[in-house]
Design an enzyme around this catalytic site. Structure first.
Site, short mmCIF file in Angstrom:
data_model
loop_
_atom_site.label_atom_id
_atom_site.label_comp_id
_atom_site.label_asym_id
_atom_site.label_seq_id
_atom_site.Cartn_x
_atom_site.Cartn_y
_atom_site.Cartn_z
N GLN A 97 -44.29 -55.91 -8.21
CA GLN A 97 -45.34 -57.02 -8.23
C GLN A 97 -44.96 -57.45 -6.49
O GLN A 97 -45.92 -58.36 -6.31
CB GLN A 97 -44.65 -57.99 -8.58
N CYS A 120 -46.52 -64.54 -16.25
CA CYS A 120 -46.16 -63.77 -15.62
C CYS A 120 -47.20 -64.18 -13.64
O CYS A 120 -48.11 -64.27 -13.76
CB CYS A 120 -47.36 -62.06 -15.47
N HIS A 142 -43.00 -54.03 -16.43
CA HIS A 142 -43.94 -53.35 -14.49
C HIS A 142 -43.52 -52.34 -14.48
O HIS A 142 -44.49 -52.01 -13.42
CB HIS A 142 -42.97 -54.58 -13.23
ZN ZN Z 1 -44.45 -60.14 -14.97
#
Ligand code: ZN
Length: 189
Positions: free
Chosen positions: A50, A98, A144
């Site tokens: 991320q 998220c 993820h």
């Molecule tokens: Zn997430």
């Protein structure tokens, strides 16, 4: 330093992340930056993909849940090279969100209990079992590292209904409260 968060559709979010060792450059700084980024976006977990790093690294701080779940008070952790060794227990639904998919919240069905092995910041190995809300957060963040997102758990129909919203996120047609990297950015007219 606050890092920009990769938005839905970003190629790094679709990759299986790699293990790292203690020679990974500036690891402590990356961990510090990930916590800062997560707190600035009011998240309880953040995985390295991320912040556009395809490595197996997760930061967690479940403190925002302590009102409803006092046992989570002060739960703060860094998971390096986590691997799930067992996933069991009853399936239950929980409304997930998220940071890579702002403003979308959907019920996701997952198993209750997850066993993981991981390394801490000193690269000591741990084996731990988590269930309830912690088991949930860990499974979400772990996804993820496997190139998966919570929307991938939804039924095809649900996903079709969300398609427009997801396309808007990929192309930056949203007002995110934090800095993001949009993979298909379109200029606003
Ligand atoms: Zn997430």
């Amino acid at each position: 330093m606050i890092l920009p968060i990769t938005a839905y559709g970003h190629p790094t979010l679709k990759k299986v992340a790699s293990d790292i060792d203690e020679h990974f450059p500036n690891l402590n700084i990356l961990i510090e930056n990930m916590f800062e980024t997560m707190y600035a976006a009011s998240g309880v977990g953040l995985a390295a993909p991320q912040v556009n790093q395809s490595i197996r690294l997760i930061v967690l701080d479940a403190t925002p849940f302590e009102k409803e779940h006092p046992e989570l008070s002060g739960f703060k952790k860094v998971l390096i090279n986590p691997h799930i060794t067992s996933l069991e227990g009853e399936e239950w639904a929980y409304n997930e969100g998220c940071l890579s998919i702002p403003d979308i919240h959907e019920d996701v069905i997952r198993k209750s209990t997850v066993q993981i092995t991981y390394q801490d910041e000193q690269f000591n190995v741990h084996h731990e079992t988590y269930s309830g809300i912690l088991g949930r957060i860990i499974q979400h963040e772990y996804d993820h590292l496997e190139g998966k997102l919570f929307v991938d758990h939804l039924t095809p129909l649900k996903k079709i209904l969300l398609k427009r919203k997801l396309t808007d996120i990929s192309s930056g047609q949203i007002e995110a409260k934090y800095k993001m990297i949009f993979p298909h950015l379109k200029k606003k007219r």
